[in-house]
Design an enzyme around this catalytic site. Structure first.
Site, PDB file in Angstrom:
ATOM      1  N   SER A  92       0.836  -1.203   0.000  1.00  0.00           N
ATOM      2  CA  SER A  92       0.000   0.000   0.000  1.00  0.00           C
ATOM      3  C   SER A  92       0.866   1.245   0.000  1.00  0.00           C
ATOM      4  O   SER A  92       2.018   1.215   0.446  1.00  0.00           O
ATOM      5  CB  SER A  92      -0.884   0.024   1.258  1.00  0.00           C
ATOM      6  OG  SER A  92      -1.481   1.310   1.418  1.00  0.00           O
ATOM      7  N   LYS A 124       1.572  -2.984   6.193  1.00  0.00           N
ATOM      8  CA  LYS A 124       1.763  -2.771   4.748  1.00  0.00           C
ATOM      9  C   LYS A 124       3.238  -2.507   4.436  1.00  0.00           C
ATOM     10  O   LYS A 124       3.751  -2.927   3.400  1.00  0.00           O
ATOM     11  CB  LYS A 124       0.864  -1.645   4.255  1.00  0.00           C
ATOM     12  CG  LYS A 124      -0.612  -2.024   4.228  1.00  0.00           C
ATOM     13  CD  LYS A 124      -0.839  -3.302   3.410  1.00  0.00           C
ATOM     14  CE  LYS A 124      -2.285  -3.686   3.293  1.00  0.00           C
ATOM     15  NZ  LYS A 124      -2.501  -4.859   2.426  1.00  0.00           N
ATOM     16  N   TYR A 177      -2.274  -0.593  11.029  1.00  0.00           N
ATOM     17  CA  TYR A 177      -2.365  -1.046   9.636  1.00  0.00           C
ATOM     18  C   TYR A 177      -1.127  -0.700   8.825  1.00  0.00           C
ATOM     19  O   TYR A 177      -0.574  -1.552   8.128  1.00  0.00           O
ATOM     20  CB  TYR A 177      -3.604  -0.397   9.016  1.00  0.00           C
ATOM     21  CG  TYR A 177      -3.753  -0.528   7.538  1.00  0.00           C
ATOM     22  CD1 TYR A 177      -3.371   0.507   6.682  1.00  0.00           C
ATOM     23  CD2 TYR A 177      -4.300  -1.674   6.978  1.00  0.00           C
ATOM     24  CE1 TYR A 177      -3.525   0.404   5.315  1.00  0.00           C
ATOM     25  CE2 TYR A 177      -4.467  -1.786   5.602  1.00  0.00           C
ATOM     26  CZ  TYR A 177      -4.079  -0.748   4.783  1.00  0.00           C
ATOM     27  OH  TYR A 177      -4.232  -0.846   3.426  1.00  0.00           O
TER      28      TYR A 177
HETATM   29  C1  RM4 Z   1      -4.923   2.213   1.987  1.00  0.00           C
HETATM   30  C2  RM4 Z   1      -4.865   3.726   2.086  1.00  0.00           C
HETATM   31  C3  RM4 Z   1      -6.242   4.279   1.802  1.00  0.00           C
HETATM   32  C4  RM4 Z   1      -7.277   3.645   2.727  1.00  0.00           C
HETATM   33  C5  RM4 Z   1      -7.173   2.125   2.648  1.00  0.00           C
HETATM   34  C6  RM4 Z   1      -8.099   1.440   3.624  1.00  0.00           C
HETATM   35  O1  RM4 Z   1      -3.688   1.660   2.291  1.00  0.00           O
HETATM   36  O2  RM4 Z   1      -4.486   4.072   3.393  1.00  0.00           O
HETATM   37  O3  RM4 Z   1      -6.254   5.697   1.954  1.00  0.00           O
HETATM   38  O4  RM4 Z   1      -8.567   4.065   2.323  1.00  0.00           O
HETATM   39  O5  RM4 Z   1      -5.856   1.724   2.930  1.00  0.00           O
END
Ligand code: RM4
Length: 260
Positions: A150, A167, A163
């Site tokens: 991500s 990632k 989170y």
């Molecule tokens: C992604 C990023 C996005 C979020 C998603 C859940 O890595 O942070 O902005 O909407 O995650």
């Protein structure tokens, strides 16, 4: 066809980016093993999400099996390999995509939220990658592993303290696996999606101010769609990326570079 007669395992494939990867791979000639966790409820008489994606792939004339399992459980990766090889004879590609992001403030985050997120996003990626890589090594014909990291591997989120480290870990896992598995002809890369409109962030983006803020920050002027990411996964999985391993591909509409 970029993935003609390849066998592709996709984790977290009943919705969102995983579903898009499974369908895009089928459109490029692959047979698919989709993994899902708890998404086969037939609520209100609708087809379950799993049945929908299975039907979509079958309508493309490709073979597909659906395998339920929580990737946080080490055994799930083993089962995925056994069921896929049993059905299709081999594995060529793994899209390690399963992930969760229960947005939560840092200071009062329960250990359970943190631990579940790490277990699914990082431990799950490790276990499934390990199981598939062992199968690919045994097959002796190389392979391609693409993990869904991500933009959040590179930048933070105040409600994502549990989170974003996972990632970053997924990205680092691919870098180290690229080294460990290169001698077997197994390539390991990650995609780094920006803000892609999926179920994962539907609640977060239901805040119209937040959505408008994110859209304004993106040079291409729109949130991403799951297939925007899936197309990049197909490229990294295909022979067009035959000399690419240990790399990461931002798929974010320019969000990461946009300071001013
Ligand atoms: C992604 C990023 C996005 C979020 C998603 C859940 O890595 O942070 O902005 O909407 O995650």
């Amino acid at each position: 066809m970029l993935l003609e007669n390849k066998v592709v395992i996709v984790t977290g494939a009943s919705r969102g980016i995983g579903r898009a990867i499974a369908v895009a791979s089928a459109k490029e000639g692959a047979d698919i093993a989709i993994n899902y966790w708890g998404d086969n409820d037939k609520s209100y008489g609708r087809l379950s999400a799993v049945e929908e994606v299975v039907g979509e792939i079958e309508a493309l004339g490709r073979r597909v099996i659906a395998i339920e399992g929580n990737v946080a459980d080490k055994e799930t990766g083993v089962q995925l390999v056994e069921r896929t090889v049993g059905a299709f004879g081999h594995v060529d590609v793994l899209a390690s995509n399963a992930g969760i992001c229960p947005f939560h403030a840092f200071l009062d985050m329960p250990a359970s939220v943190y631990e579940t997120t790490v277990a699914v996003n990082l431990n799950g990626a490790f276990y499934v990658t390990q199981a598939v890589a062992n199968q690919m090594k045994e097959q002796g014909t190389g392979g391609a592993i693409v993990a869904t990291s991500s933009i959040s591997a590179l930048v933070g989120g105040g409600m994502q303290t549990h989170y974003t480290p996972t990632k970053a870990g997924v990205h680092s896992l691919m870098q180290s696996c690229a080294i460990a598995l290169g001698p077997y002809g197994i390539r390991c890369n990650s995609v780094m999606p920006g803000t892609i409109a999926t179920d994962l962030n539907a609640d977060d983006l239901s805040d119209t101010e937040k959505r408008a803020y994110m859209e304004k920050r993106i040079p291409l002027g729109r949130l991403g769609e799951p297939d925007d990411v899936a197309q990049c996964v197909v490229f990294l999985a295909s022979d067009r990326a035959r000399y690419v391993t240990g790399a990461a591909l931002l798929v974010d509409g320019g969000l990461f570079v946009n300071l001013q």
